[in-house]
Design a protein around this motif. Structure first.
Motif, mmCIF file in Angstrom:
data_model
loop_
_atom_site.group_PDB
_atom_site.id
_atom_site.type_symbol
_atom_site.label_atom_id
_atom_site.label_comp_id
_atom_site.label_asym_id
_atom_site.label_seq_id
_atom_site.Cartn_x
_atom_site.Cartn_y
_atom_site.Cartn_z
ATOM 1 N N TYR A 14 14.001 -6.204 -1.749
ATOM 2 C CA TYR A 14 14.267 -5.085 -2.664
ATOM 3 C C TYR A 14 13.102 -4.885 -3.637
ATOM 4 C CZ TYR A 14 19.135 -4.120 -1.368
ATOM 5 O OH TYR A 14 20.275 -3.726 -0.712
ATOM 6 N N ARG A 15 12.558 -5.988 -4.148
ATOM 7 C CA ARG A 15 11.425 -5.872 -5.074
ATOM 8 C C ARG A 15 10.220 -5.238 -4.385
ATOM 9 N NH1 ARG A 15 12.916 -11.503 -6.305
ATOM 10 N NH2 ARG A 15 14.216 -11.522 -8.177
ATOM 11 N N SER A 16 9.999 -5.621 -3.125
ATOM 12 C CA SER A 16 8.881 -5.042 -2.384
ATOM 13 C C SER A 16 9.081 -3.547 -2.170
ATOM 14 C CB SER A 16 8.720 -5.745 -1.035
ATOM 15 O OG SER A 16 8.361 -7.085 -1.205
ATOM 16 N N LEU A 17 10.304 -3.138 -1.822
ATOM 17 C CA LEU A 17 10.583 -1.716 -1.628
ATOM 18 C C LEU A 17 10.417 -0.935 -2.923
ATOM 19 C CD1 LEU A 17 13.734 -1.942 0.694
ATOM 20 C CD2 LEU A 17 11.413 -1.273 1.350
ATOM 21 N N LEU A 18 10.855 -1.537 -4.033
ATOM 22 C CA LEU A 18 10.664 -0.879 -5.336
ATOM 23 C C LEU A 18 9.189 -0.647 -5.603
ATOM 24 C CD1 LEU A 18 13.218 -2.741 -7.649
ATOM 25 C CD2 LEU A 18 13.211 -0.308 -7.120
ATOM 26 N N TYR A 19 8.390 -1.672 -5.332
ATOM 27 C CA TYR A 19 6.960 -1.528 -5.574
ATOM 28 C C TYR A 19 6.341 -0.490 -4.625
ATOM 29 C CZ TYR A 19 2.046 -2.573 -6.183
ATOM 30 O OH TYR A 19 0.705 -2.460 -6.430
ATOM 31 N N LYS A 77 0.812 -1.217 0.000
ATOM 32 C CA LYS A 77 0.000 0.000 0.000
ATOM 33 C C LYS A 77 0.846 1.269 0.000
ATOM 34 C CE LYS A 77 -4.112 -1.597 -0.283
ATOM 35 N NZ LYS A 77 -4.966 -1.248 -1.437
ATOM 36 N N GLY A 78 2.119 1.132 -0.377
ATOM 37 C CA GLY A 78 2.960 2.313 -0.560
ATOM 38 C C GLY A 78 3.629 2.841 0.693
ATOM 39 N N HIS A 79 3.646 2.065 1.788
ATOM 40 C CA HIS A 79 4.306 2.520 3.020
ATOM 41 C C HIS A 79 5.777 2.094 2.997
ATOM 42 C CE1 HIS A 79 0.363 3.591 4.528
ATOM 43 N NE2 HIS A 79 -0.056 2.359 4.283
ATOM 44 N N ALA A 80 6.484 2.542 1.949
ATOM 45 C CA ALA A 80 7.866 2.086 1.749
ATOM 46 C C ALA A 80 8.813 2.646 2.812
ATOM 47 C CB ALA A 80 8.336 2.487 0.356
ATOM 48 N N LYS A 81 8.569 3.867 3.259
ATOM 49 C CA LYS A 81 9.467 4.469 4.257
ATOM 50 C C LYS A 81 9.427 3.692 5.562
ATOM 51 C CE LYS A 81 10.734 8.962 6.170
ATOM 52 N NZ LYS A 81 10.408 10.405 6.227
ATOM 53 N N ARG A 82 8.237 3.291 5.985
ATOM 54 C CA ARG A 82 8.116 2.523 7.215
ATOM 55 C C ARG A 82 8.705 1.120 7.030
ATOM 56 N NH1 ARG A 82 2.463 3.968 10.081
ATOM 57 N NH2 ARG A 82 3.769 3.501 11.872
ATOM 58 N N ALA A 83 8.571 0.586 5.815
ATOM 59 C CA ALA A 83 9.163 -0.720 5.522
ATOM 60 C C ALA A 83 10.683 -0.646 5.599
ATOM 61 C CB ALA A 83 8.720 -1.193 4.142
ATOM 62 N N VAL A 121 4.354 2.915 -5.900
ATOM 63 C CA VAL A 121 2.959 3.258 -5.609
ATOM 64 C C VAL A 121 2.827 4.758 -5.382
ATOM 65 C CG1 VAL A 121 1.106 2.979 -3.909
ATOM 66 C CG2 VAL A 121 2.389 0.992 -4.683
ATOM 67 N N GLN A 122 3.852 5.365 -4.776
ATOM 68 C CA GLN A 122 3.865 6.808 -4.539
ATOM 69 C C GLN A 122 4.380 7.596 -5.746
ATOM 70 O OE1 GLN A 122 5.823 7.926 -0.871
ATOM 71 N NE2 GLN A 122 5.250 6.028 0.133
ATOM 72 N N ARG A 123 4.764 6.887 -6.813
ATOM 73 C CA ARG A 123 5.348 7.494 -8.021
ATOM 74 C C ARG A 123 6.595 8.312 -7.667
ATOM 75 N NH1 ARG A 123 -0.174 8.398 -8.566
ATOM 76 N NH2 ARG A 123 -1.163 7.031 -10.115
ATOM 77 N N ASN A 124 7.380 7.805 -6.716
ATOM 78 C CA ASN A 124 8.593 8.487 -6.288
ATOM 79 C C ASN A 124 9.774 7.912 -7.075
ATOM 80 O OD1 ASN A 124 10.805 9.592 -4.876
ATOM 81 N ND2 ASN A 124 9.606 9.682 -2.997
#
Length: 491
Positions: free
Chosen positions: A221-226, A195-201, A230-233
């Motif tokens: 790494y693949r999960s962090l990329l995704y 759901k795009g919570h990459a920073k917390r991940a 999601v945030q288009r960052n």
């Protein structure tokens, strides 16, 4: 160990990849220790329990009264089977009351795996209240929650917008007698990134570096990329790719496609003119690492080009695709034909469809349903009929929805004869139509023929500007030009 990883890890990046590979919606079903093929005949005791749980008469108290009248021999396997058979029909509150009643009657005869199984069922149903009650009982009775159950619970909580609770459970896994290891760390990272919570991940990654092994690192790494995509960052996605390379993990096709989608979706909103050049630069980088773009990679770009109605670049991208040795699939031709039809290039769009057929590509129903719907929407029913004939020649079947669109469209356009012809053709093939037969009756169906708006003449109209106003406007424009010329001379 490998089997357990495959079962546990169902990250969003994997679903994203599968959705791009196929136009059909693929659903990854969660593993269950109780997943069995339905027997030919259900045992009487199980049938009685299921009928009580699935009954729609009475409330939860009535359900418990009915369960108290059950005279059969209640056992742990019977409870698990009853939940499995009833979970698609019964409401989750009835399932919860049944499980709590079973727990009270069986006491310690219910094992930890039974609690985990029930918890996974409620997580699949996305029933937060039932999950919360059962997790409270799990912790209070000192039972063990396994890693698979935690992964599904965390994923469900994040999807429900309760990522704080998912992280809270992860931090207190010791209270559930579940170890914080590579499985649970990967599970919470996948759930957050979905759901795009990459920073917390990334915070979880930082605090549990010692739990991440060489085998799970590419997955993380693949999960962090995704998560960042999601945030288009784009900046953070690029950073993760660089970090992968520096740590000896070469990004694969899935990673680059994730990056490509992130980049294209960002440019779609902010810089549509940069869609093609920046995407092609990414593809050049892919080739430098021996990762060759596939039709999925190009389709990501074609999809975004279609959303901005960039017809010329869409056609050029398709040609670039062919020249680079990457064979377009039917989705590629669909995306280009779609933008051509929407922009009014009907002849060129039909050429694209013919090219696809000549290549021997066999699309699914969506190809024809969508394009015929577009042609009807832009009032080109004749072209839609031609495309429908091509669909029938392919022999794929599934013509009912097309008849339901074309017949009313033809009749409302005044062509009742063609509408009747299609109706008879459909009924002759044994197709049950959803549209009413009344649409074929000219006395009932209102004929609508679109007319072009009349041009408004400004001459002799109230909105026409007077000659005096026009003269003043021209004078002002001349003064502005002179002042601009003087400023240039001073410079």
């Amino acid at each position: 160990m490998i089997f357990k990883m495959r079962v546990l890890l169902k990250p969003a990046w994997k679903r994203f990849w599968l959705q791009n590979m196929s136009t059909q919606n693929l659903q990854i079903l969660p593993f269950s220790h109780y997943s069995i093929l339905p027997p030919v005949s259900i045992p009487p005791q199980l049938q009685e329990l299921c009928s009580i749980v699935m009954s729609t008469v009475g409330g939860l108290d009535d359900l418990e009264l009915s369960l108290n009248k059950f005279k059969g021999c209640l056992s742990s396997p019977l409870v698990a089977q009853a939940i499995d058979y009833s979970k698609h029909e019964a409401h989750t509150r009835r399932l919860l009351r049944f499980f709590l009643w079973s727990s009270k009657n069986l006491s310690h005869n219910l094992e930890d795996k039974d609690y985990n199984h029930a918890l996974r069922v409620f997580a699949e149903k996305k029933d937060y209240t039932a999950m919360d009650i059962l997790m409270g009982d799990l912790k209070r009775e000192g039972r063990v929650m396994d890693a698979e159950t935690f992964g599904l619970v965390a994923d469900t909580l994040v999807k429900l917008g309760k990522e704080d609770e998912a992280l809270g459970i992860f931090k207190n896994l010791d209270k559930y007698k579940c170890p914080i290891d590579e499985f649970t760390v990967t599970a919470i990272i996948n759930a957050l990134c979905s759901k795009g919570h990459a920073k917390r991940a990334e915070g979880v990654v930082w605090h549990h570096k010692d739990k991440i092994t060489t085998g799970t690192r590419p997955c993380i790494y693949r999960s962090l990329l995704y998560g960042w995509s999601v945030q288009r960052n784009v900046k953070e996605v690029r950073r993760i790719i660089k970090e992968m390379k520096s740590n000896g993990v070469i990004p694969d096709l899935l990673c680059y496609n994730t990056f490509l989608r992130c980049l294209c979706e960002r440019n779609l909103r902010r810089n549509p003119s940069g869609l093609v050049p920046e995407a092609l630069n990414v593809m050049m980088e892919m080739r430098s690492y021996k990762v060759f773009p596939t039709s999925i990679s190009y389709n990501i770009l074609l999809s975004c080009l279609g959303k901005t109605r960039r017809v010329k670049e869409s056609c050029q991208t398709l040609e670039t695709m062919k020249n680079s040795g990457c064979n377009p699939d039917w989705v590629s031709y669909y995306l280009v034909a779609k933008v051509l039809f929407l922009s009014g290039r009907f002849g060129k769009g039909k050429e694209m469809v013919d090219q696809m057929i000549q290549k021997g590509l066999v699309p699914n129903h969506k190809f024809y349903y969508s394009l015929i719907g577009i042609l009807c929407g832009v009032e080109r029913v004749n072209h839609a009929l031609e495309l429908f004939e091509k669909m029938k020649r392919s022999g794929m079947g599934g013509y009912g929805p097309v008849y339901d669109v074309l017949i009313p469209k033809l009749c409302r356009g005044g062509d009742f004869e063609k509408g009747r012809e299609l109706w008879d053709e459909a009924t002759g093939m044994g197709i049950t139509l959803q549209c009413s037969q009344d649409v074929l009756d000219p006395s009932i169906t209102e004929v609508y023929k679109p007319t072009k708006p009349e041009k408004i003449s400004l001459v002799n109209s109230s909105i026409a500007k007077s000659p005096l106003k026009v003269t003043k406007f021209v004078g002002k424009m001349k003064m502005r030009k002179k002042s601009a010329a003087k400023k240039k001379k001073k410079k």
